[in-house]
Design a protein around this motif. Structure first.
Motif, PDB file in Angstrom:
ATOM      1  N   LEU A 325       0.839  -1.201   0.000  1.00  0.00           N
ATOM      2  CA  LEU A 325       0.000   0.000   0.000  1.00  0.00           C
ATOM      3  C   LEU A 325       0.875   1.252   0.000  1.00  0.00           C
ATOM      4  O   LEU A 325       1.927   1.293   0.630  1.00  0.00           O
ATOM      5  N   ASP A 326       0.416   2.295  -0.668  1.00  0.00           N
ATOM      6  CA  ASP A 326       1.179   3.541  -0.694  1.00  0.00           C
ATOM      7  C   ASP A 326       1.387   4.114   0.711  1.00  0.00           C
ATOM      8  O   ASP A 326       2.451   4.672   1.011  1.00  0.00           O
ATOM      9  N   VAL A 327       0.365   3.988   1.579  1.00  0.00           N
ATOM     10  CA  VAL A 327       0.523   4.522   2.939  1.00  0.00           C
ATOM     11  C   VAL A 327       1.624   3.771   3.685  1.00  0.00           C
ATOM     12  O   VAL A 327       2.334   4.358   4.509  1.00  0.00           O
ATOM     13  N   SER A 328       1.800   2.477   3.402  1.00  0.00           N
ATOM     14  CA  SER A 328       2.875   1.693   4.018  1.00  0.00           C
ATOM     15  C   SER A 328       4.226   2.081   3.444  1.00  0.00           C
ATOM     16  O   SER A 328       5.220   2.212   4.173  1.00  0.00           O
ATOM     17  N   ILE A 329       4.273   2.251   2.123  1.00  0.00           N
ATOM     18  CA  ILE A 329       5.530   2.611   1.467  1.00  0.00           C
ATOM     19  C   ILE A 329       6.061   3.937   2.006  1.00  0.00           C
ATOM     20  O   ILE A 329       7.248   4.068   2.341  1.00  0.00           O
ATOM     21  N   LEU A 330       5.173   4.936   2.101  1.00  0.00           N
ATOM     22  CA  LEU A 330       5.620   6.238   2.596  1.00  0.00           C
ATOM     23  C   LEU A 330       6.089   6.130   4.040  1.00  0.00           C
ATOM     24  O   LEU A 330       7.113   6.710   4.419  1.00  0.00           O
ATOM     25  N   GLN A 331       5.341   5.371   4.856  1.00  0.00           N
ATOM     26  CA  GLN A 331       5.719   5.204   6.256  1.00  0.00           C
ATOM     27  C   GLN A 331       7.048   4.454   6.397  1.00  0.00           C
ATOM     28  O   GLN A 331       7.941   4.867   7.140  1.00  0.00           O
ATOM     29  N   ASP A 332       7.194   3.354   5.659  1.00  0.00           N
ATOM     30  CA  ASP A 332       8.352   2.474   5.837  1.00  0.00           C
ATOM     31  C   ASP A 332       9.638   3.027   5.240  1.00  0.00           C
ATOM     32  O   ASP A 332      10.731   2.726   5.729  1.00  0.00           O
ATOM     33  N   TYR A 333       9.523   3.836   4.174  1.00  0.00           N
ATOM     34  CA  TYR A 333      10.723   4.293   3.481  1.00  0.00           C
ATOM     35  C   TYR A 333      11.016   5.775   3.625  1.00  0.00           C
ATOM     36  O   TYR A 333      12.070   6.237   3.195  1.00  0.00           O
ATOM     37  N   LEU A 334      10.087   6.522   4.258  1.00  0.00           N
ATOM     38  CA  LEU A 334      10.341   7.962   4.381  1.00  0.00           C
ATOM     39  C   LEU A 334       9.967   8.494   5.766  1.00  0.00           C
ATOM     40  O   LEU A 334      10.826   9.007   6.480  1.00  0.00           O
ATOM     41  N   LEU A 335       8.719   8.348   6.138  1.00  0.00           N
ATOM     42  CA  LEU A 335       8.284   8.948   7.403  1.00  0.00           C
ATOM     43  C   LEU A 335       9.032   8.372   8.600  1.00  0.00           C
ATOM     44  O   LEU A 335       9.479   9.112   9.480  1.00  0.00           O
ATOM     45  N   LYS A 336       9.197   7.055   8.648  1.00  0.00           N
ATOM     46  CA  LYS A 336       9.876   6.428   9.786  1.00  0.00           C
ATOM     47  C   LYS A 336      11.388   6.574   9.729  1.00  0.00           C
ATOM     48  O   LYS A 336      11.996   7.124  10.666  1.00  0.00           O
ATOM     49  N   PRO A 337      12.075   6.127   8.651  1.00  0.00           N
ATOM     50  CA  PRO A 337      13.533   6.173   8.670  1.00  0.00           C
ATOM     51  C   PRO A 337      14.136   7.561   8.518  1.00  0.00           C
ATOM     52  O   PRO A 337      15.237   7.826   9.022  1.00  0.00           O
ATOM     53  N   ILE A 338      13.455   8.451   7.825  1.00  0.00           N
ATOM     54  CA  ILE A 338      14.031   9.778   7.560  1.00  0.00           C
ATOM     55  C   ILE A 338      13.490  10.834   8.519  1.00  0.00           C
ATOM     56  O   ILE A 338      14.250  11.610   9.103  1.00  0.00           O
ATOM     57  N   LEU A 339      12.174  10.847   8.717  1.00  0.00           N
ATOM     58  CA  LEU A 339      11.565  11.880   9.567  1.00  0.00           C
ATOM     59  C   LEU A 339      11.334  11.406  10.998  1.00  0.00           C
ATOM     60  O   LEU A 339      10.889  12.191  11.844  1.00  0.00           O
ATOM     61  N   GLY A 340      11.619  10.156  11.287  1.00  0.00           N
ATOM     62  CA  GLY A 340      11.545   9.673  12.666  1.00  0.00           C
ATOM     63  C   GLY A 340      10.140   9.506  13.198  1.00  0.00           C
ATOM     64  O   GLY A 340       9.927   9.505  14.411  1.00  0.00           O
ATOM     65  N   ILE A 341       9.147   9.345  12.306  1.00  0.00           N
ATOM     66  CA  ILE A 341       7.762   9.120  12.729  1.00  0.00           C
ATOM     67  C   ILE A 341       7.598   7.618  12.981  1.00  0.00           C
ATOM     68  O   ILE A 341       7.303   6.845  12.074  1.00  0.00           O
ATOM     69  N   GLN A 342       7.812   7.177  14.215  1.00  0.00           N
ATOM     70  CA  GLN A 342       7.769   5.750  14.530  1.00  0.00           C
ATOM     71  C   GLN A 342       6.343   5.210  14.544  1.00  0.00           C
ATOM     72  O   GLN A 342       6.070   4.137  14.020  1.00  0.00           O
ATOM     73  N   ASP A 343       5.441   5.941  15.158  1.00  0.00           N
ATOM     74  CA  ASP A 343       4.042   5.516  15.255  1.00  0.00           C
ATOM     75  C   ASP A 343       3.149   6.688  14.891  1.00  0.00           C
ATOM     76  O   ASP A 343       2.936   7.597  15.702  1.00  0.00           O
TER      77      ASP A 343
END
Length: 415
Positions: A325-343
């Motif tokens: 899913l696009d929402v997973s892709i953005l979370q897994d490859y950008l929001l979490k590893p780069i912007l630090g949005i864990q949850d």
């Protein structure tokens, strides 16, 4: 197989539906709700978000808010703003938005079907939001907001619905402030009611489209009341919750976009460089609004510039419905590893904007202080059903349905 039933609705009298009907309680803040009810003492928000009738500093989860909700509900009934049916009925609820027609049936669904996963979920819930609705339902002794359900299209159900609405007068017909038309027909004929109940028994799967917290809360209220009931029978009204079910072909899911307040300590140059490790980046050259035409592509608004991000093809896990899913892709490859949005359910640095608000809202929020916005390609209803079928859940804020059902048109009393 799911169990549904007709019910004796508490509903607006024929002169009040357009004044009572309100957007769901969770799509606006208390401050926005206060503005929305100005000059409208009949709005259902006086019940659904009763803190608007208390002081500005009132905690919306305080006991006095739920007491006020109960008081306002009883007041609406006493004044004749609401009336109660004298027999159990079903209802047809049609919404028309920009020429798109969405037609569903209002009924009460079984709490046990939810508990036993016959009514399928696709999201996790948050405890504090559950507690809020548990208190609201318990104090009001009613389901005050419908659960939005869907099912794979049934031509047999469609035929009965069309025959009914073509040969019967409407109960309500009005246009809300957002130019959406709302039409309701009452089905009081027992033969037709029983036919529909039988047909829903043959529906193999029913899915929650929207309203996971209300659904979970209704089930927990039922469990509490079952435990406190001396002579529990199983057919008490609290064993059912208010629902509206639409065929999946009618539903429209819009993008559910993300905005973040900072770049996690990175400069813009560092941020873009990190993104390039997983995505191709292009400055958007178009003169009009950025257009996303396929999955795996994202719009990004940063420092008054739109970019187009495309995930590298080899990173997409096509064997995993959720991860693809696009929402997973953005979370897994950008929001979490780069912007630090864990949850994203708990992190205060991220916010979510429904697509109905448009690109200008994303630009406005960033220009006024947030740092970066991401425009998403919408999740499909087929994705939702496929993920629910394998008992998986989607990331938070994956779907934004339009048009929004109005609360206040139907209330289901628990006792």
């Amino acid at each position: 197989m799911v169990c549904i039933k007709a019910f004796k609705a508490v509903r607006p009298s024929e002169e009040f539906p357009d004044k009572v009907a309100a957007l769901p309680y969770d799509v606006m803040s208390s401050e926005e709700a206060r503005i929305m009810v100005e000059n409208n003492p009949y709005s259902f928000l006086h019940i659904d978000k009763a803190e608007i009738d208390l002081g500005q500093d009132t905690n919306p989860y305080d006991k006095i808010v739920y007491e006020k909700a109960k008081e306002n509900l009883n007041d609406f009934i006493d004044k004749g703003i609401f009336v109660k049916e004298n027999k159990e009925c079903l209802y047809v609820y049609r919404l028309i938005m920009q020429g798109r027609v969405q037609t569903g049936i209002v009924f009460c669904a079984s709490v046990d079907d939810y508990i036993n996963n016959k009514i399928k979920k696709h999201e996790h819930t948050r405890e504090e939001k559950e507690i809020d609705r548990i208190n609201h339902v318990d104090y009001c002794n009613a389901n005050t907001g419908p659960i939005f359900l869907t099912y794979k299209n049934s031509e047999e159900i469609n035929l009965i619905v069309e025959q009914w609405i073509n040969s019967n007068e409407t109960l309500y017909n009005f246009k809300s402030e957002d130019e959406i038309t709302h039409i309701v027909w009452r089905i009081e004929n027992e033969e037709v009611v029983n036919k529909l109940i039988k047909l829903y028994e043959n529906i193999p799967e029913v899915y929650i489209a929207d309203g996971h917290h209300r659904c979970a809360s209704a089930a927990k209220v039922a469990t509490i009341r079952r435990n406190n009931k001396v002579n529990f029978k199983g057919h008490e009204e609290f064993n059912y919750f208010l629902s509206v079910a639409f065929p999946h072909k009618d539903l429209y899911i819009m993008d559910y976009n993300r905005i973040v307040e900072d770049l996690n300590g990175l400069s813009v140059k560092q941020f873009l460089k990190k993104i390039e490790e997983k995505f191709s980046i292009n400055i958007y050259q178009g003169t009009g609004p950025i257009a996303l035409i396929k999955r795996g592509t994202f719009g990004m608004y940063l420092e008054q510039q739109w970019y187009e991000l495309k995930i590298k093809e080899d990173l997409i896990n096509k064997n995993d419905l959720v991860k693809s899913l696009d929402v997973s892709i953005l979370q897994d490859y950008l929001l979490k590893p780069i912007l630090g949005i864990q949850d994203p359910r708990k992190d205060k640095r991220i916010d979510f904007v429904g697509g109905i608000r448009g690109l200008k809202e994303l630009e406005k929020r960033v220009d006024e202080g947030m740092k970066v916005a991401f425009l998403m390609y919408p999740t499909s209803i087929e994705d939702l059903m496929s993920i629910a079928d394998i008992d998986e859940v989607m990331p938070p804020k994956s779907t934004w349905f339009e048009p929004k059902l109005r609360s206040g048109l139907f209330i289901h009393e628990l006792e």
